[in-house]
Design an enzyme around this catalytic site. Structure first.
Site, mmCIF file in Angstrom:
data_model
loop_
_atom_site.group_PDB
_atom_site.id
_atom_site.type_symbol
_atom_site.label_atom_id
_atom_site.label_comp_id
_atom_site.label_asym_id
_atom_site.label_seq_id
_atom_site.Cartn_x
_atom_site.Cartn_y
_atom_site.Cartn_z
ATOM 1 C CG LEU A 209 5.532 4.705 -5.105
ATOM 2 C CD1 LEU A 209 6.467 3.760 -5.868
ATOM 3 C CD2 LEU A 209 6.186 5.144 -3.806
ATOM 4 N NE ARG A 210 1.002 11.689 -2.993
ATOM 5 C CZ ARG A 210 -0.100 11.205 -2.392
ATOM 6 N NH1 ARG A 210 -0.951 10.436 -3.051
ATOM 7 N NH2 ARG A 210 -0.341 11.466 -1.132
ATOM 8 C CG HIS B 78 -2.038 0.935 1.200
ATOM 9 N ND1 HIS B 78 -3.232 0.708 1.848
ATOM 10 C CD2 HIS B 78 -2.173 2.147 0.604
ATOM 11 C CE1 HIS B 78 -4.040 1.727 1.647
ATOM 12 N NE2 HIS B 78 -3.423 2.622 0.900
ATOM 13 C CG HIS C 188 -10.388 4.687 1.506
ATOM 14 N ND1 HIS C 188 -9.198 5.279 1.831
ATOM 15 C CD2 HIS C 188 -11.329 5.286 2.269
ATOM 16 C CE1 HIS C 188 -9.408 6.205 2.763
ATOM 17 N NE2 HIS C 188 -10.701 6.228 3.044
ATOM 18 C CG HIS D 6 0.032 14.983 1.230
ATOM 19 N ND1 HIS D 6 -0.752 15.234 0.124
ATOM 20 C CD2 HIS D 6 -0.487 13.871 1.807
ATOM 21 C CE1 HIS D 6 -1.707 14.322 0.045
ATOM 22 N NE2 HIS D 6 -1.563 13.476 1.058
ATOM 23 C CG ASP E 118 -2.322 4.808 3.225
ATOM 24 O OD1 ASP E 118 -2.074 5.184 2.061
ATOM 25 O OD2 ASP E 118 -3.380 5.050 3.806
ATOM 26 C CG HIS F 179 -6.575 2.190 5.072
ATOM 27 N ND1 HIS F 179 -7.919 2.133 4.853
ATOM 28 C CD2 HIS F 179 -6.052 2.967 4.097
ATOM 29 C CE1 HIS F 179 -8.205 2.828 3.761
ATOM 30 N NE2 HIS F 179 -7.083 3.343 3.294
HETATM 31 O O1 DOR Z 1 -4.527 9.588 4.205
HETATM 32 C C1 DOR Z 1 -4.600 9.142 3.066
HETATM 33 N N1 DOR Z 1 -3.837 9.631 2.066
HETATM 34 N N2 DOR Z 1 -5.500 8.172 2.801
HETATM 35 C C2 DOR Z 1 -5.774 7.788 1.551
HETATM 36 O O2 DOR Z 1 -6.648 6.981 1.371
HETATM 37 C C3 DOR Z 1 -5.080 8.416 0.395
HETATM 38 C C4 DOR Z 1 -3.790 8.991 0.793
HETATM 39 C C5 DOR Z 1 -3.175 9.908 -0.245
HETATM 40 O O3 DOR Z 1 -3.128 9.524 -1.418
HETATM 41 O O4 DOR Z 1 -2.759 11.002 0.117
#
Ligand code: DOR
Length: 440
Positions: free
Chosen positions: A64-65, A61, A180, A309, A305, A234
């Site tokens: 990797l953007r 999970h 999710h 950011h 996960d 999760h």
């Molecule tokens: O906190 C989270 N961030 N939960 C998610 O389901 C997506 C993830 C994200 O892509 O930032």
């Protein structure tokens, strides 16, 4: 003639039936022998005395953007973090800047890993209300680990929230679907109840226990009705863990290291926006239930996960704070530390982080130290004590919620299909990652 390309000598091997000392012989990227290989001819021999040799650990999970903004995260940087943290494969989520929802984008993504990925990768394809008819074909494409359904909204615009659409998703295809699970209607109804700029713990009051529990009850009813297996990602509440016990015919369970190691209100007070994620970090009783579920076998996989950011987005006042925490690089050290603290055994860790993902997603030749399997290894020193710090994190966003956390137990070598790619914090060789193969 050399019999082996590589021999791992004298390690403590973590096998499904227990831990035993033996040597491993590798040829052409596969395990070809396990036993006493002291006299074997080999191109390379690595002494693993005093170390544990685990089958390559998998983070099922990660976000990797890629495609996205490489100043935040990318496949090269995210997978560097993965191998530095002891992982040999990651399964990457589809909520990227162009979301992975059709064959063109999937192909672009899969082709785009050549020479860029330090570990092997599986790809999720995202469900939307407009691609339901394509999902059955998409999930059979090479490298696809599963269909991902955001039944509650999170980062990005992927969302399938109503029962009729969810039922149609379940009726299109046959492999296990990953969810999710938070009830979208309840999320939207509750949001106006909380004052903007309030404390960060409002995040868990907004996205409360019932949001997750109701989401999971609805999914289970539909999974039973359609017979389509569901992996609830999760799981964050004691209520869901108790409920899912009666749905093991259709349900499997993922937990996150964050939900096992952080609790409210302490995490929100200490970390502020760096504790905000979906589903949220909750009170200690949920953490206790999560550990009980690890102990009694309810849990199938553990992931990070990893959701990078930028700092500025994490520091915005709630509810504008970006949701998601980095974790791909810290997953293995954090879980090894739990082993050192006596919360689970190394064999259970391997069950959750190698054999579990291989079984749940149907990864071929992964997750087990046995002849014929891929020569993926996570080699760890349980005697090593080290502190996680922000400056160790290679993700360009540059932070971890575990900054300052000291771990007993650390990955010291990562080997992907016979290639040593990390030794003592140093990246070695080239990015040789390939798509993981999945059973159709
Ligand atoms: O906190 C989270 N961030 N939960 C998610 O389901 C997506 C993830 C994200 O892509 O930032």
């Amino acid at each position: 003639m050399t019999a082996y390309d590589l021999v791992l000598a004298n390690g403590q091997l973590v096998r499904p039936w227990g831990i035993e000392q033996a040597d491993i012989g590798v040829r052409d990227g596969h395990i070809v022998a396990i036993g006493d290989l002291r006299t074997a001819v080999t191109a390379e021999r690595i002494d693993c005395a005093g170390l544990h040799v685990l089958p390559g650990l998998i983070d099922p999970h990660v976000h990797l953007r890629d495609p996205g903004d490489p100043a935040i995260e990318s496949i090269p940087d995210g997978t560097k973090g993965a191998v530095l943290g002891g992982l040999t494969a990651v399964f990457d989520m589809p909520n990227t800047a162009e979301s992975v929802i059709n064959n063109l984008r999937l192909t672009r993504k899969r082709d785009g890993i050549k020479g860029r990925s330090w570990c092997d990768i599986g790809f999720y394809v995202g469900a939307t209300k407009t691609n339901i008819a394509e999902l059955a074909a998409l999930e059979e494409e090479p490298g696809v680990c599963a269909v991902k359904v955001f039944a509650g909204s999170s980062t990005g615009d992927l969302l399938v929230e109503d029962d009729e659409s969810l039922r149609r998703v379940m009726l299109n295809g046959r492999r296990r679907i990953c969810y999710h699970s938070e009830d979208e209607e309840r999320l939207q109804a509750r949001k106006p109840l909380f004052a903007e700029g309030g404390p960060y713990r409002l995040h868990m009051e907004w996205r409360d226990v019932e949001c997750a529990y109701l989401g999971t009850r609805r999914l289970m009813a539909l999974a039973r009705e359609t017979g389509r297996p569901a992996h609830i990602l999760h799981v964050s509440t004691a209520e869901e863990l108790a409920y899912l016990r009666d749905f093991r015919d259709v349900a499997s369970v993922e937990l996150l290291v964050n939900h096992l190691t952080q609790s409210a209100p302490e995490a929100y007070e200490r970390l502020g926006g760096y504790a905000v994620m979906n589903p949220p970090i909750r009170e200690q009783r949920h953490v206790d239930a999560a550990w009980a579920a690890v102990a009694d076998g309810m849990v199938d996989t553990i992931g990070s996960d990893h959701a990078p950011h930028p700092k500025a987005a994490k520091e915005r006042p709630w509810p504008a704070t970006a949701s998601g925490l980095t974790g791909v690089q810290t997953l293995v050290p954090m879980m090894l530390d739990q082993v050192s603290q006596g919360r689970l055994s190394l064999t259970r860790l391997v069950d959750l982080m190698a054999a579990g993902p291989a079984r749940i997603y149907g990864a071929v030749a992964k997750g087990r130290l046995a002849a014929g399997y891929d020569a993926d290894f996570t080699i760890v020193d349980m005697g090593r004590k080290r502190t996680i710090t922000n400056d160790w994190i290679v993700s360009p966003c540059g932070w971890t919620p575990f900054d300052g956390q000291t771990c007993q137990g650390w990955p010291v070598m990562t080997i992907v299909r016979g290639q040593l790619v990390m030794r003592e914090d140093e990246l070695l060789g080239k990015p040789i990652g390939q798509p993981v193969r999945f059973r159709s």
